[in-house]
Design a protein around this motif. Sequence first.
Motif, PDB file in Angstrom:
ATOM      1  N   LEU A 163       2.637  15.677  10.743  1.00 59.50           N
ATOM      2  CA  LEU A 163       2.258  16.273   9.462  1.00 59.50           C
ATOM      3  C   LEU A 163       3.511  16.617   8.656  1.00 59.50           C
ATOM      4  CD1 LEU A 163      -0.636  18.637  10.601  1.00 59.50           C
ATOM      5  CD2 LEU A 163      -0.853  16.611   9.155  1.00 59.50           C
ATOM      6  N   PRO A 164       3.454  16.502   7.345  1.00 57.86           N
ATOM      7  CA  PRO A 164       4.631  16.822   6.531  1.00 57.86           C
ATOM      8  C   PRO A 164       4.899  18.320   6.527  1.00 57.86           C
ATOM      9  CG  PRO A 164       2.744  16.414   5.129  1.00 57.86           C
ATOM     10  CD  PRO A 164       2.308  16.073   6.529  1.00 57.86           C
ATOM     11  N   ASP A 165       6.101  18.664   6.164  1.00 60.58           N
ATOM     12  CA  ASP A 165       6.513  20.072   6.116  1.00 60.58           C
ATOM     13  C   ASP A 165       6.140  20.656   4.757  1.00 60.58           C
ATOM     14  OD1 ASP A 165       7.613  22.495   6.640  1.00 60.58           O
ATOM     15  OD2 ASP A 165       9.700  21.867   6.341  1.00 60.58           O
ATOM     16  N   LEU A 166       4.862  21.011   4.605  1.00 61.32           N
ATOM     17  CA  LEU A 166       4.391  21.613   3.361  1.00 61.32           C
ATOM     18  C   LEU A 166       3.963  23.046   3.637  1.00 61.32           C
ATOM     19  CD1 LEU A 166       2.187  18.737   1.876  1.00 61.32           C
ATOM     20  CD2 LEU A 166       4.437  19.486   1.072  1.00 61.32           C
ATOM     21  N   VAL A 172      -4.826  24.917   5.485  1.00 61.61           N
ATOM     22  CA  VAL A 172      -5.663  23.917   4.807  1.00 61.61           C
ATOM     23  C   VAL A 172      -6.541  23.170   5.810  1.00 61.61           C
ATOM     24  CG1 VAL A 172      -5.581  21.782   3.423  1.00 61.61           C
ATOM     25  CG2 VAL A 172      -4.003  23.659   2.937  1.00 61.61           C
ATOM     26  N   ARG A 173      -6.117  23.158   7.082  1.00 59.49           N
ATOM     27  CA  ARG A 173      -6.815  22.433   8.140  1.00 59.49           C
ATOM     28  C   ARG A 173      -6.943  20.942   7.784  1.00 59.49           C
ATOM     29  NH1 ARG A 173      -9.676  26.669   6.855  1.00 59.49           N
ATOM     30  NH2 ARG A 173     -11.408  25.414   6.018  1.00 59.49           N
ATOM     31  N   PRO A 174      -5.820  20.281   7.585  1.00 61.76           N
ATOM     32  CA  PRO A 174      -5.876  18.867   7.173  1.00 61.76           C
ATOM     33  C   PRO A 174      -6.365  17.974   8.305  1.00 61.76           C
ATOM     34  CG  PRO A 174      -3.632  19.460   7.750  1.00 61.76           C
ATOM     35  CD  PRO A 174      -4.431  20.733   7.805  1.00 61.76           C
ATOM     36  N   TRP A 175      -6.874  16.836   7.926  1.00 59.24           N
ATOM     37  CA  TRP A 175      -7.208  15.800   8.900  1.00 59.24           C
ATOM     38  C   TRP A 175      -5.948  15.060   9.316  1.00 59.24           C
ATOM     39  CZ3 TRP A 175     -12.064  12.531   7.151  1.00 59.24           C
ATOM     40  CH2 TRP A 175     -13.212  13.330   7.256  1.00 59.24           C
ATOM     41  N   THR A 176      -5.888  14.693  10.587  1.00 56.00           N
ATOM     42  CA  THR A 176      -4.987  13.651  11.056  1.00 56.00           C
ATOM     43  C   THR A 176      -5.890  12.493  11.490  1.00 56.00           C
ATOM     44  OG1 THR A 176      -4.969  14.371  13.375  1.00 56.00           O
ATOM     45  CG2 THR A 176      -3.354  15.386  11.876  1.00 56.00           C
ATOM     46  N   SER A 177      -5.339  11.511  12.151  1.00 54.33           N
ATOM     47  CA  SER A 177      -6.156  10.390  12.608  1.00 54.33           C
ATOM     48  C   SER A 177      -7.285  10.860  13.523  1.00 54.33           C
ATOM     49  CB  SER A 177      -5.276   9.365  13.335  1.00 54.33           C
ATOM     50  OG  SER A 177      -4.522   9.985  14.364  1.00 54.33           O
ATOM     51  N   ARG A 178      -7.050  11.922  14.293  1.00 52.48           N
ATOM     52  CA  ARG A 178      -8.093  12.403  15.206  1.00 52.48           C
ATOM     53  C   ARG A 178      -9.317  12.914  14.443  1.00 52.48           C
ATOM     54  NH1 ARG A 178      -6.320  15.182  20.873  1.00 52.48           N
ATOM     55  NH2 ARG A 178      -5.165  13.397  21.695  1.00 52.48           N
ATOM     56  N   GLU A 179      -9.095  13.748  13.460  1.00 49.79           N
ATOM     57  CA  GLU A 179     -10.224  14.273  12.696  1.00 49.79           C
ATOM     58  C   GLU A 179     -10.896  13.178  11.876  1.00 49.79           C
ATOM     59  OE1 GLU A 179      -7.711  17.451  14.017  1.00 49.79           O
ATOM     60  OE2 GLU A 179      -7.181  15.743  12.739  1.00 49.79           O
ATOM     61  N   ALA A 180     -10.095  12.238  11.379  1.00 51.77           N
ATOM     62  CA  ALA A 180     -10.646  11.166  10.551  1.00 51.77           C
ATOM     63  C   ALA A 180     -11.594  10.268  11.334  1.00 51.77           C
ATOM     64  CB  ALA A 180      -9.526  10.333   9.952  1.00 51.77           C
ATOM     65  N   THR A 181     -11.352  10.094  12.619  1.00 57.51           N
ATOM     66  CA  THR A 181     -12.205   9.217  13.424  1.00 57.51           C
ATOM     67  C   THR A 181     -13.323   9.960  14.128  1.00 57.51           C
ATOM     68  OG1 THR A 181     -10.646   9.429  15.276  1.00 57.51           O
ATOM     69  CG2 THR A 181     -10.406   7.501  13.835  1.00 57.51           C
ATOM     70  N   SER A 182     -13.284  11.291  14.133  1.00 61.50           N
ATOM     71  CA  SER A 182     -14.286  12.047  14.879  1.00 61.50           C
ATOM     72  C   SER A 182     -15.105  12.994  14.003  1.00 61.50           C
ATOM     73  CB  SER A 182     -13.620  12.851  16.002  1.00 61.50           C
ATOM     74  OG  SER A 182     -12.702  13.802  15.483  1.00 61.50           O
ATOM     75  N   ALA A 183     -14.922  12.941  12.685  1.00 61.48           N
ATOM     76  CA  ALA A 183     -15.629  13.848  11.774  1.00 61.48           C
ATOM     77  C   ALA A 183     -17.143  13.707  11.939  1.00 61.48           C
ATOM     78  CB  ALA A 183     -15.234  13.568  10.328  1.00 61.48           C
ATOM     79  N   ARG A 184     -17.848  14.817  11.845  1.00 56.70           N
ATOM     80  CA  ARG A 184     -19.285  14.844  12.075  1.00 56.70           C
ATOM     81  C   ARG A 184     -20.106  14.584  10.821  1.00 56.70           C
ATOM     82  NH1 ARG A 184     -20.379  13.926  17.260  1.00 56.70           N
ATOM     83  NH2 ARG A 184     -19.066  15.197  18.643  1.00 56.70           N
ATOM     84  N   VAL A 197      -1.507   1.634   8.419  1.00 55.39           N
ATOM     85  CA  VAL A 197      -2.748   1.133   9.003  1.00 55.39           C
ATOM     86  C   VAL A 197      -3.828   2.207   9.039  1.00 55.39           C
ATOM     87  CG1 VAL A 197      -3.796   0.151  11.068  1.00 55.39           C
ATOM     88  CG2 VAL A 197      -1.511  -0.592  10.358  1.00 55.39           C
ATOM     89  N   VAL A 198      -3.503   3.394   9.552  1.00 53.70           N
ATOM     90  CA  VAL A 198      -4.502   4.456   9.634  1.00 53.70           C
ATOM     91  C   VAL A 198      -5.034   4.788   8.243  1.00 53.70           C
ATOM     92  CG1 VAL A 198      -4.884   6.887  10.211  1.00 53.70           C
ATOM     93  CG2 VAL A 198      -3.583   5.421  11.770  1.00 53.70           C
ATOM     94  N   ALA A 199      -4.145   4.875   7.282  1.00 48.23           N
ATOM     95  CA  ALA A 199      -4.556   5.244   5.925  1.00 48.23           C
ATOM     96  C   ALA A 199      -5.527   4.224   5.339  1.00 48.23           C
ATOM     97  CB  ALA A 199      -3.326   5.379   5.028  1.00 48.23           C
ATOM     98  N   VAL A 200      -5.196   2.949   5.414  1.00 49.35           N
ATOM     99  CA  VAL A 200      -6.054   1.955   4.764  1.00 49.35           C
ATOM    100  C   VAL A 200      -7.359   1.751   5.530  1.00 49.35           C
ATOM    101  CG1 VAL A 200      -4.128   0.793   3.642  1.00 49.35           C
ATOM    102  CG2 VAL A 200      -4.883  -0.006   5.888  1.00 49.35           C
ATOM    103  N   GLU A 201      -7.313   1.839   6.857  1.00 51.83           N
ATOM    104  CA  GLU A 201      -8.552   1.688   7.613  1.00 51.83           C
ATOM    105  C   GLU A 201      -9.499   2.848   7.359  1.00 51.83           C
ATOM    106  OE1 GLU A 201      -7.379  -1.183  11.405  1.00 51.83           O
ATOM    107  OE2 GLU A 201      -7.813   0.946  11.766  1.00 51.83           O
ATOM    108  N   ASP A 274     -12.822  17.496  -0.636  1.00 54.40           N
ATOM    109  CA  ASP A 274     -13.396  18.282   0.460  1.00 54.40           C
ATOM    110  C   ASP A 274     -12.497  18.252   1.683  1.00 54.40           C
ATOM    111  OD1 ASP A 274     -16.155  18.963  -0.682  1.00 54.40           O
ATOM    112  OD2 ASP A 274     -16.009  16.798  -0.993  1.00 54.40           O
ATOM    113  N   GLU A 275     -11.806  17.120   1.876  1.00 53.41           N
ATOM    114  CA  GLU A 275     -10.884  16.987   3.004  1.00 53.41           C
ATOM    115  C   GLU A 275      -9.671  16.186   2.562  1.00 53.41           C
ATOM    116  OE1 GLU A 275     -11.397  18.636   5.649  1.00 53.41           O
ATOM    117  OE2 GLU A 275     -13.571  18.963   5.694  1.00 53.41           O
ATOM    118  N   ILE A 276      -8.567  16.383   3.286  1.00 56.66           N
ATOM    119  CA  ILE A 276      -7.362  15.601   3.035  1.00 56.66           C
ATOM    120  C   ILE A 276      -6.836  15.072   4.363  1.00 56.66           C
ATOM    121  CG2 ILE A 276      -5.867  17.670   3.080  1.00 56.66           C
ATOM    122  CD1 ILE A 276      -4.105  16.214   0.953  1.00 56.66           C
ATOM    123  N   LEU A 277      -6.589  13.778   4.406  1.00 52.51           N
ATOM    124  CA  LEU A 277      -6.075  13.114   5.599  1.00 52.51           C
ATOM    125  C   LEU A 277      -4.607  12.775   5.392  1.00 52.51           C
ATOM    126  CD1 LEU A 277      -6.039  11.356   8.209  1.00 52.51           C
ATOM    127  CD2 LEU A 277      -7.064   9.512   6.850  1.00 52.51           C
TER     128      LEU A 277
END
Length: 485
Positions: A163-166, A172-184, A197-201, A274-277
């Motif tokens: 994650l970037p140093d912001l 904010v509870r941002p998404w990483t690849s884990r949240e992006a693939t497991s969101a309910r 790759v993760v971003a475009v997929e 609503d979310e940011i990845l």
Amino acid sequence: MTDTEHTENDEDTTETRYDVVVLGAGPVGENVADRTRAAGLSTAVVESELVGGECSYWACMPSKALLRPAIARADARRVPGLRHLVEGPLNAADVLAHRDYEAADWKDDGQVAWLESVGAVFHRGHGKLAGPRRVVVDAPDGGRHVLTARHAVVVSTGSRAVLPDLPGLDEVRPWTSREATSARQVPGRLIVVGGGVVAVEMATAWRALGSEVTVLVRGKGLLPRMEPFAGELVAEALTEAGADVRTGTSVTSVTRENGTVVALTDTGDRLEADEILFATGRAPRTDDIGLDTVGLEPGTWLPVDDSLRVTGSDWLYAVGDANHRALLTHQGKYQARIAGAAIAARAAGVPLLESDPWGAHAATADHRAVPQVVFTDPEAASVGLCLAEAEQAGHRVRAVDVEFSSVAGAGLYADGYRGRARMVVDLDREILRGVTFVGPAVGELIHSATIAVAGEVPVDRLWHAVPSFPTISEIWLRLLEAYRG
């Protein structure tokens, strides 16, 4: 020796000796265990999360389960007689339920059973090095297991999202690849930061499921490690699908206000979602595995030779993401097979043939023929070097480009099929240094290119590999015709 030796130190600590100890039970660690057990070596595998690793639960499997309906619908819309049947939205509940099935509902019982079926001993808990050939495992029940290895300790702990140093990002509870693939549930609005790759997929998947998607790319385009036209064609398709793709844009701050994510950019825009990845890179999961106890820097990628043995060591190996050669499951499993063979040979006192780059103990493909498929619409697939990489490496090369519109099979596959192919030819040796395909279903073409690049098949011989008509693979004939002129 192939047996284990077990001692009780006290009621909470046990000590066991194995031939091989594997840290990490993702697909890569599983494959190491499979190979060393097949060679008759006693093997222990340590995992603190789920057996099956990132790929099974938060990457390859769930992401492709999310993407497959999107790609299938896009393909159907390009087939006359079908498009009117698939004009409606995807059934998000069904897609997410199938994703859950493919991720085994985030339970690893089946994977544990498989691991034990090959004869490996599984230790659940956090494992870390405690000096040469020694691993300490802190189990969930509070017990401690000390594992010592006669021949090898293998690090296959993978990587994690960066994650970037912001300021305030944690809140904010941002998404990483884990949240992006497991969101309910499907977010109404999603900001995707990154162009890899993760971003475009994930932009492709969630846009198809109904999200309003904005993609923010710091660089000039998408998929920067592939040929430029790959990112261009994927960006065009995302835009046509309704995504907002912005290049040359960085996030300067992000907050969550009353449940809404607010992102400010260096171009002066204020975006709400609503979310940011954040799909902005990976780091090795080596920061807490005791590398300092064996003279290595914690949290670093581990450099290895072609037998996957860590530089300067005669017992420590690193496979998969941890060595940073190629952060791809299939390449990590390839390395696992190489490492398993090398460990078994050294344990048996068999000398490794260092002069044979394509032997059983050398991960030569890591340098020459790494394939990858990006499961967007269109798909992007490549193997070997792109043109810029080949030129930077000092090869005298020529790029040959062909549009898929010249292939009858492509037009039959999809009405208005759009795509491009490139092969990079080494002019001195008349072999292929790299191949890239972009277009619907080209992921199924890439293995033929991998064979050509890895096998260093001469261009003159490729002329005699006749593609079946009318298939998309006829692109090979068009590329060779374009090369010969």
